[in-house]
Design a protein around this motif. Structure first.
Motif, PDB file in Angstrom:
ATOM      1  N   ASP A  55       0.830  -1.207   0.000  1.00  0.00           N
ATOM      2  CA  ASP A  55       0.000   0.000   0.000  1.00  0.00           C
ATOM      3  C   ASP A  55       0.860   1.250   0.000  1.00  0.00           C
ATOM      4  OD1 ASP A  55      -2.426  -1.287  -0.057  1.00  0.00           O
ATOM      5  OD2 ASP A  55      -2.688  -1.297   2.121  1.00  0.00           O
ATOM      6  N   GLY A  56       1.896   1.264   0.855  1.00  0.00           N
ATOM      7  CA  GLY A  56       2.763   2.432   0.933  1.00  0.00           C
ATOM      8  C   GLY A  56       3.490   2.681  -0.374  1.00  0.00           C
ATOM      9  N   MET A  57       3.980   1.626  -0.992  1.00  0.00           N
ATOM     10  CA  MET A  57       4.698   1.774  -2.252  1.00  0.00           C
ATOM     11  C   MET A  57       3.771   2.275  -3.365  1.00  0.00           C
ATOM     12  SD  MET A  57       7.275  -1.521  -2.354  1.00  0.00           S
ATOM     13  CE  MET A  57       8.250  -0.804  -3.694  1.00  0.00           C
ATOM     14  N   LEU A  58       2.553   1.740  -3.402  1.00  0.00           N
ATOM     15  CA  LEU A  58       1.595   2.164  -4.432  1.00  0.00           C
ATOM     16  C   LEU A  58       1.193   3.620  -4.254  1.00  0.00           C
ATOM     17  CD1 LEU A  58      -0.633  -1.042  -4.581  1.00  0.00           C
ATOM     18  CD2 LEU A  58       0.797  -0.146  -6.433  1.00  0.00           C
ATOM     19  N   ASP A  59       1.046   4.043  -3.017  1.00  0.00           N
ATOM     20  CA  ASP A  59       0.696   5.439  -2.764  1.00  0.00           C
ATOM     21  C   ASP A  59       1.808   6.379  -3.228  1.00  0.00           C
ATOM     22  OD1 ASP A  59      -1.714   4.690  -1.701  1.00  0.00           O
ATOM     23  OD2 ASP A  59      -1.064   4.830   0.400  1.00  0.00           O
ATOM     24  N   ILE A  60       3.052   6.002  -2.988  1.00  0.00           N
ATOM     25  CA  ILE A  60       4.188   6.827  -3.421  1.00  0.00           C
ATOM     26  C   ILE A  60       4.264   6.866  -4.936  1.00  0.00           C
ATOM     27  CG2 ILE A  60       6.712   6.925  -3.485  1.00  0.00           C
ATOM     28  CD1 ILE A  60       6.657   5.879  -0.583  1.00  0.00           C
ATOM     29  N   ALA A  61       4.085   5.712  -5.579  1.00  0.00           N
ATOM     30  CA  ALA A  61       4.125   5.664  -7.039  1.00  0.00           C
ATOM     31  C   ALA A  61       3.023   6.541  -7.626  1.00  0.00           C
ATOM     32  CB  ALA A  61       3.979   4.231  -7.531  1.00  0.00           C
ATOM     33  N   GLY A  62       1.808   6.418  -7.104  1.00  0.00           N
ATOM     34  CA  GLY A  62       0.703   7.212  -7.618  1.00  0.00           C
ATOM     35  C   GLY A  62       0.901   8.699  -7.415  1.00  0.00           C
ATOM     36  N   ALA A  63       1.429   9.082  -6.254  1.00  0.00           N
ATOM     37  CA  ALA A  63       1.652  10.498  -5.958  1.00  0.00           C
ATOM     38  C   ALA A  63       2.678  11.120  -6.895  1.00  0.00           C
ATOM     39  CB  ALA A  63       2.105  10.654  -4.508  1.00  0.00           C
ATOM     40  N   ASN A  64       3.539  10.307  -7.442  1.00  0.00           N
ATOM     41  CA  ASN A  64       4.581  10.799  -8.359  1.00  0.00           C
ATOM     42  C   ASN A  64       4.220  10.581  -9.831  1.00  0.00           C
ATOM     43  OD1 ASN A  64       7.265  11.644  -6.830  1.00  0.00           O
ATOM     44  ND2 ASN A  64       6.355   9.949  -5.678  1.00  0.00           N
ATOM     45  N   GLY A  65       2.999  10.132 -10.067  1.00  0.00           N
ATOM     46  CA  GLY A  65       2.591   9.873 -11.447  1.00  0.00           C
ATOM     47  C   GLY A  65       3.360   8.725 -12.080  1.00  0.00           C
ATOM     48  N   LYS A  66       3.799   7.774 -11.251  1.00  0.00           N
ATOM     49  CA  LYS A  66       4.587   6.632 -11.715  1.00  0.00           C
ATOM     50  C   LYS A  66       3.850   5.329 -11.392  1.00  0.00           C
ATOM     51  CE  LYS A  66       8.084   9.419 -12.710  1.00  0.00           C
ATOM     52  NZ  LYS A  66       8.538   9.669 -14.086  1.00  0.00           N
ATOM     53  N   TYR A  67       4.499   4.198 -11.696  1.00  0.00           N
ATOM     54  CA  TYR A  67       3.860   2.902 -11.489  1.00  0.00           C
ATOM     55  C   TYR A  67       4.755   1.923 -10.754  1.00  0.00           C
ATOM     56  CZ  TYR A  67       0.551   4.410 -15.087  1.00  0.00           C
ATOM     57  OH  TYR A  67      -0.381   5.100 -15.816  1.00  0.00           O
ATOM     58  N   LEU A  68       4.081   1.060  -9.974  1.00  0.00           N
ATOM     59  CA  LEU A  68       4.644  -0.197  -9.481  1.00  0.00           C
ATOM     60  C   LEU A  68       3.966  -1.293 -10.298  1.00  0.00           C
ATOM     61  CD1 LEU A  68       5.009  -1.414  -5.810  1.00  0.00           C
ATOM     62  CD2 LEU A  68       3.839  -2.824  -7.494  1.00  0.00           C
ATOM     63  N   THR A  69       4.743  -2.243 -10.791  1.00  0.00           N
ATOM     64  CA  THR A  69       4.170  -3.231 -11.700  1.00  0.00           C
ATOM     65  C   THR A  69       4.315  -4.663 -11.193  1.00  0.00           C
ATOM     66  OG1 THR A  69       6.178  -3.610 -13.005  1.00  0.00           O
ATOM     67  CG2 THR A  69       4.780  -1.740 -13.641  1.00  0.00           C
ATOM     68  N   MET A  70       3.425  -5.497 -11.719  1.00  0.00           N
ATOM     69  CA  MET A  70       3.450  -6.929 -11.439  1.00  0.00           C
ATOM     70  C   MET A  70       2.695  -7.608 -12.566  1.00  0.00           C
ATOM     71  SD  MET A  70       2.296  -8.784  -7.888  1.00  0.00           S
ATOM     72  CE  MET A  70       2.565 -10.535  -7.613  1.00  0.00           C
ATOM     73  N   ASP A  71       3.066  -8.820 -12.880  1.00  0.00           N
ATOM     74  CA  ASP A  71       2.416  -9.548 -13.971  1.00  0.00           C
ATOM     75  C   ASP A  71       1.341 -10.472 -13.415  1.00  0.00           C
ATOM     76  OD1 ASP A  71       1.649 -10.907 -16.200  1.00  0.00           O
ATOM     77  OD2 ASP A  71       3.588 -11.865 -16.583  1.00  0.00           O
ATOM     78  N   TRP A  72       0.088 -10.037 -13.484  1.00  0.00           N
ATOM     79  CA  TRP A  72      -1.019 -10.845 -12.983  1.00  0.00           C
ATOM     80  C   TRP A  72      -1.526 -11.828 -14.038  1.00  0.00           C
ATOM     81  CZ3 TRP A  72      -4.714  -7.340  -9.587  1.00  0.00           C
ATOM     82  CH2 TRP A  72      -4.006  -6.900  -8.470  1.00  0.00           C
ATOM     83  N   SER A  73      -0.958 -11.796 -15.213  1.00  0.00           N
ATOM     84  CA  SER A  73      -1.341 -12.785 -16.227  1.00  0.00           C
ATOM     85  C   SER A  73      -0.585 -14.094 -16.034  1.00  0.00           C
ATOM     86  CB  SER A  73      -1.063 -12.246 -17.634  1.00  0.00           C
ATOM     87  OG  SER A  73       0.336 -12.146 -17.879  1.00  0.00           O
ATOM     88  N   SER A  74       0.368 -14.104 -15.107  1.00  0.00           N
ATOM     89  CA  SER A  74       1.193 -15.280 -14.855  1.00  0.00           C
ATOM     90  C   SER A  74       0.888 -15.872 -13.489  1.00  0.00           C
ATOM     91  CB  SER A  74       2.681 -14.913 -14.927  1.00  0.00           C
ATOM     92  OG  SER A  74       3.484 -15.977 -14.443  1.00  0.00           O
ATOM     93  N   GLY A  75       0.527 -17.146 -13.474  1.00  0.00           N
ATOM     94  CA  GLY A  75       0.277 -17.823 -12.216  1.00  0.00           C
ATOM     95  C   GLY A  75       1.507 -17.908 -11.331  1.00  0.00           C
ATOM     96  N   TRP A  76       2.671 -17.764 -11.947  1.00  0.00           N
ATOM     97  CA  TRP A  76       3.904 -17.824 -11.162  1.00  0.00           C
ATOM     98  C   TRP A  76       3.933 -16.685 -10.148  1.00  0.00           C
ATOM     99  CZ3 TRP A  76       9.467 -16.167 -11.605  1.00  0.00           C
ATOM    100  CH2 TRP A  76      10.313 -17.080 -10.985  1.00  0.00           C
ATOM    101  N   TYR A  77       3.597 -15.486 -10.596  1.00  0.00           N
ATOM    102  CA  TYR A  77       3.583 -14.320  -9.712  1.00  0.00           C
ATOM    103  C   TYR A  77       2.298 -14.249  -8.886  1.00  0.00           C
ATOM    104  CZ  TYR A  77       7.448 -12.807 -12.698  1.00  0.00           C
ATOM    105  OH  TYR A  77       8.624 -12.746 -13.396  1.00  0.00           O
ATOM    106  N   LEU A  78       1.192 -14.699  -9.467  1.00  0.00           N
ATOM    107  CA  LEU A  78      -0.106 -14.592  -8.798  1.00  0.00           C
ATOM    108  C   LEU A  78      -0.127 -15.359  -7.479  1.00  0.00           C
ATOM    109  CD1 LEU A  78      -2.852 -13.280  -9.741  1.00  0.00           C
ATOM    110  CD2 LEU A  78      -3.604 -15.613 -10.178  1.00  0.00           C
ATOM    111  N   TYR A  79       0.659 -16.437  -7.416  1.00  0.00           N
ATOM    112  CA  TYR A  79       0.696 -17.238  -6.195  1.00  0.00           C
ATOM    113  C   TYR A  79       1.062 -16.400  -4.968  1.00  0.00           C
ATOM    114  CZ  TYR A  79       2.245 -20.635  -2.747  1.00  0.00           C
ATOM    115  OH  TYR A  79       2.409 -21.350  -1.574  1.00  0.00           O
TER     116      TYR A  79
END
Length: 423
Positions: free
Chosen positions: A177-201
């Motif tokens: 949550d903290g990282m996402l708030d910082i990314a959003g406040a700076n107009g930037k992104y935190l990313t993750m691949d939710w199309s892959s079950g490897w990361y989704l786990y």
């Protein structure tokens, strides 16, 4: 088809170039495992011809290690031929034609069970020495019914969080949550691949819910749709929808992650050690890496989990020279060569002494994946998991656009994960 590439040569004859044929067309002239006729003792002072598989990116380092192996074993003429083959293809290539497979080859831990079942791997005899030298979990991952089937090579096959230190402090990266708030406040992104079950786990692993492959090695058991557990399946689905709704989050594949780091739009992302060199190049001194953060689920902070894994050098059960093949596999994975692999490839050693080297401890990505391993699980899943996880992850990333009931979504996910091959 694998391309023969001029590898290492008969020591007494100098360099010769081998080209042309693929694995399916060559013959190693192998006979039954372990016969006296094929003993490497009988082959002493005669030509020892072996084939080694490695990925295209590992040709140079494999060649270097083979040359040092020959130097350390003078008195025997070696003709050791390298063939390009991706590590992920080892299982299919060996099981489709084990008699003509490489004598020594790299494999990931999740390939071992089926290869042992197919009678394709040589059982390692000097187990105590391997255990003494290597990470305990790496040894366990290659052990089946008390027998060891691979020499540990790397301990970094997992994922963690990369972050740009120009935006995040050490304390900021503790929570998603903290990282996402910082990314959003700076107009930037935190990313993750939710199309892959490897990361989704990672959202399910530390919730108390159950998932894994059944004893048949093909189908899965899963209760991610549970409704009477402390953390329910719908709680996780809602947590993911909350994450997806944050302006600082972006669902993207690995290539897009690197592209975003390159253009400056992405300042954090979940990935693995294979991207460490590129991230270091792009972020320089601002490059940071850490275990995955916690995320908010059902009013709690849940430590994100991960799949973890190891790589090995394995020996073909039908090698013509079992003693020499085992010696070569040991050579590839000894302390010095794991240090060399780290220096040239920036990968995390499985060898305990190599992993303890100060140079290894200075690489944030390797330290992060090793720290994350305590929250990880070996990838042991049946094939039906992957498509079901992809469908679910993409639906969550899109914000559940059809407003499907969350319990229905979780029921469908579990039905897909646990379906039989015939369904």
């Amino acid at each position: 088809m694998k391309r023969l590439i001029a590898a290492t040569l008969v020591a007494a004859m100098g360099v010769s170039l081998l080209t042309g044929c693929g694995v399916s067309n060559k013959s190693h002239d192998n006979t039954q495992v372990g016969t006296t006729e094929n003993s490497s003792d009988k082959a002493k002072n005669k030509e020892v011809k072996m084939h080694v598989w490695c990925s295209k990116d590992d040709v140079d380092i494999t060649t270097q290690m083979i040359e040092s192996f020959k130097e350390a074993n003078k008195g025997t003429d070696f003709n050791i031929i390298i063939e390009e083959s991706e590590d992920s293809d080892a299982r299919d290539n060996i099981l489709s034609n084990v008699h003509n497979g490489a004598d020594v080859f790299p494999i990931a831990d999740d390939q071992i069970t089926s290869m042992v079942a197919g009678g394709a791997l040589y059982e390692i005899e000097d187990v105590d020495a391997v255990k003494k030298a290597n990470d305990e979990s790496a040894v366990e991952a290659a052990t089946i019914d008390g027998k060891l089937y691979g020499y540990p090579l790397t301990a970094d096959n997992g994922y963690f969080m990369y972050y740009n230190k120009n935006y995040f402090s050490d304390s900021d990266v503790a929570t998603l949550d903290g990282m996402l708030d910082i990314a959003g406040a700076n107009g930037k992104y935190l990313t993750m691949d939710w199309s892959s079950g490897w990361y989704l786990y990672s959202f399910f692993g530390n919730t108390g819910l159950d998932f894994g492959v059944n004893d048949d090695g093909v189908t899965n058991h899963c209760n991610w749709n549970a409704i009477i557990t402390d953390i329910k399946g719908v709680d996780i689905a809602q947590a993911m929808l909350d994450i997806a709704a944050k302006p600082g989050f972006k669902n993207c594949v690995q290539d897009d992650f690197i592209a975003g780091v390159q253009d400056g739009s992405i300042i954090a992302g979940v990935s693995g050690c294979w991207n460490a060199a590129k991230i270091k190049e792009l972020w320089g001194d601002d490059y940071g890496a850490v275990k995955l953060p916690t995320y908010t689920c059902a009013g709690q902070q849940i430590q994100m989990s991960s799949f973890k894994g190891y790589k090995y050098m394995a020996v073909n059960a039908y090698t013509k020279y079992p003693e020499w093949a085992n010696k070569l596999a040991q050579w590839f994975t000894n302390e010095d060569n794991q240090k060399l692999r780290f220096e040239m490839k920036n990968v995390g050693p499985a060898n305990k002494a190599a992993a303890a080297d100060d140079a290894v401890k200075k690489v944030p990505a390797i330290m992060a994946v090793m720290d994350q391993a305590q929250y990880g699980k070996l990838q042991r899943v049946g094939n039906s998991y992957w498509d079901a996880a992809t469908e679910f992850g993409e639906k969550m990333a899109a914000g559940n656009p059809d407003n499907t009931d969350l319990q229905e979504i979780m029921d469908n996910l579990v039905a897909g994960i646990t379906q039989s091959v015939a369904e």
